[in-house]
Design an enzyme around this catalytic site. Structure first.
Site, PDB file in Angstrom:
ATOM      1  N   VAL A   1       9.417 -64.982  44.473  1.00  0.00           N
ATOM      2  CA  VAL A   1       8.971 -65.930  44.579  1.00  0.00           C
ATOM      3  C   VAL A   1       8.427 -66.427  43.067  1.00  0.00           C
ATOM      4  CG1 VAL A   1       6.950 -66.566  46.358  1.00  0.00           C
ATOM      5  CG2 VAL A   1       8.719 -65.283  47.146  1.00  0.00           C
TER       6      VAL A   1
ATOM      7  N   THR B   1       4.365 -76.717  36.815  1.00  0.00           N
ATOM      8  CA  THR B   1       5.792 -76.615  36.833  1.00  0.00           C
ATOM      9  C   THR B   1       6.558 -75.633  35.767  1.00  0.00           C
ATOM     10  OG1 THR B   1       8.221 -77.805  37.922  1.00  0.00           O
ATOM     11  CG2 THR B   1       5.653 -78.409  35.817  1.00  0.00           C
ATOM     12  N   GLY B   2       7.638 -74.953  35.703  1.00  0.00           N
ATOM     13  CA  GLY B   2       7.950 -74.462  34.622  1.00  0.00           C
ATOM     14  C   GLY B   2       8.388 -72.527  35.119  1.00  0.00           C
TER      15      GLY B   2
ATOM     16  N   THR C   1       9.424 -78.200  39.861  1.00  0.00           N
ATOM     17  CA  THR C   1       8.754 -77.618  41.345  1.00  0.00           C
ATOM     18  C   THR C   1       8.745 -79.109  41.461  1.00  0.00           C
ATOM     19  OG1 THR C   1       8.799 -75.879  41.281  1.00  0.00           O
ATOM     20  CG2 THR C   1       6.679 -76.620  42.333  1.00  0.00           C
TER      21      THR C   1
HETATM   22  C1  SD4 Z   1       9.325 -71.089  40.199  1.00  0.00           C
HETATM   23  N1  SD4 Z   1       7.368 -72.738  38.851  1.00  0.00           N
HETATM   24  O1  SD4 Z   1       9.485 -70.761  40.765  1.00  0.00           O
HETATM   25  C2  SD4 Z   1       8.654 -72.389  39.732  1.00  0.00           C
HETATM   26  C3  SD4 Z   1      10.091 -73.270  39.380  1.00  0.00           C
HETATM   27  C4  SD4 Z   1       9.341 -75.501  38.834  1.00  0.00           C
HETATM   28  O2  SD4 Z   1      10.148 -76.218  37.233  1.00  0.00           O
HETATM   29  O3  SD4 Z   1       8.400 -75.114  38.809  1.00  0.00           O
HETATM   30  N2  SD4 Z   1       9.737 -75.417  37.339  1.00  0.00           N
HETATM   31  O4  SD4 Z   1       8.913 -70.493  39.149  1.00  0.00           O
END
Ligand code: SD4
Length: 316
Positions: free
Chosen positions: A181, A203-204, A152
């Site tokens: 979501v 993020t994650g 993200t």
């Molecule tokens: C999610 N956190 O939709 C986001 C994806 C993301 O690094 O950031 N990934 O779960």
């Protein structure tokens, strides 16, 4: 010298941070700098987890999530699972000016965007479709877990008037279920900012980040006087341990933080790249690597930057 600052998740944010930090340097507002910076990332077709070119869900549709928060008024706007609109961040920002109905999903978000004149665009690129096809094949042949390939873009900024804001934008997890979501549009989990303290964004693996409301947690740790670095790394470490204790494993989690003095920090439980800029630091890409309970932070080398560019544009 008046202070200002900006921090963002992942290498893909560098062009946006460069644009946004120029605006902050020139005395422009943090809200405008963030929107412009995130739009750059959304529009760039080779960044495969945000906006145009974002990776699709399991039905090969690009569903996007985005949020915007203003640290002065605590106003929030967010969209989730929105399809076929060019810049979800601008829709989220517009929603943040409203009193009611500030978080819209799916068809409702699309109808709002349409009525308010936001630009429609098919967000599925040929490249993203090919990646999806390959992944479907791999999952079938190698029995792999489909959930992978995420990143993200999250950005936090402080301007010369000491106002702060945060923005997030993502296509979420590659191969997610239709309607899934993550944390990115969810206040307190994917983002939080308060002019009187500072901001954080994550993020994650959203499914895990939401279990700990981690962005709010980092802001509360800064409120108690912790530096952004200590707050972000402490929150990630403590919560990763908690997840392991209770559930046997913790997903990937990385957090960026910025306080209202313009000092930044990050926390992560995996190798993670981010970008930052302040009056004394040119916009740069950093690589953070957790080693034995500490995090090593280095400036990305030119070779790293070249290899990254080559990798994201390589044929599929
Ligand atoms: C999610 N956190 O939709 C986001 C994806 C993301 O690094 O950031 N990934 O779960």
């Amino acid at each position: 010298m008046k202070t200002w600052g900006m921090i963002a998740t992942w290498r893909m944010a560098i062009e946006g941070v460069t644009l946004g930090s120029e605006m902050l340097k020139n005395g422009e507002k943090c809200q405008d700098a963030l929107e412009k910076a995130v739009i750059f990332v959304e529009d760039y077709p080779f960044y495969k987890s945000v906006g145009y070119g974002g990776l699709p869900n399991e039905e090969c549709e690009v569903e996007l999530d985005a949020a915007f928060m203003d640290g002065k008024t605590l106003s929030i706007g967010a969209v989730a699972s929105i399809k076929d609109f060019k810049n979800p961040i601008s829709i989220a920002r517009k929603l943040s000016a409203d009193r009611y109905n500030i978080f819209l999903v799916g068809a409702g978000a699309e109808s709002y965007a349409h009525k308010n004149g936001f630009v429609r665009q098919n967000m599925l690129t040929e490249r993203a479709r090919k990646t999806w096809e390959l992944r479907v094949k791999e999952i079938r042949e190698k029995n792999l877990s489909p959930y992978d390939g995420h990143d993200t873009v999250c950005m936090i900024a402080i301007d010369q008037e000491k106002d702060m804001a945060v923005a997030t934008s993502t296509s979420g997890l590659f191969m997610k279920k239709k309607g899934r979501v993550g944390d990115s549009p969810v206040s307190g989990s994917g983002f939080y900012v308060d002019n009187e303290i500072g901001g954080a964004a994550a993020t994650g693996l959203g499914e895990d980040i939401m279990k700990g409301c981690l962005s709010y947690e980092v802001v509360q740790r800064m409120k108690k006087g912790e530096t952004p670095q200590k707050a972000a790394q402490g929150a990630v470490d403590d919560f990763s341990k908690e997840l392991i204790k209770r559930r046997g494993k913790a997903g990937e989690i990385s957090i960026v933080a910025l306080n209202n003095r313009g000092e930044w920090g990050i926390g992560t439980n995996v190798e993670f790249t981010f970008c930052a800029a302040t009056p004394t630091e040119q916009p740069k890409v950093y690589i953070a690597t957790p080693v034995n309970g500490e995090v090593k932070i280095e400036i990305a080398s030119e070779e790293y930057m070249r290899a990254y560019k080559e990798k994201i544009q390589r044929g599929i």
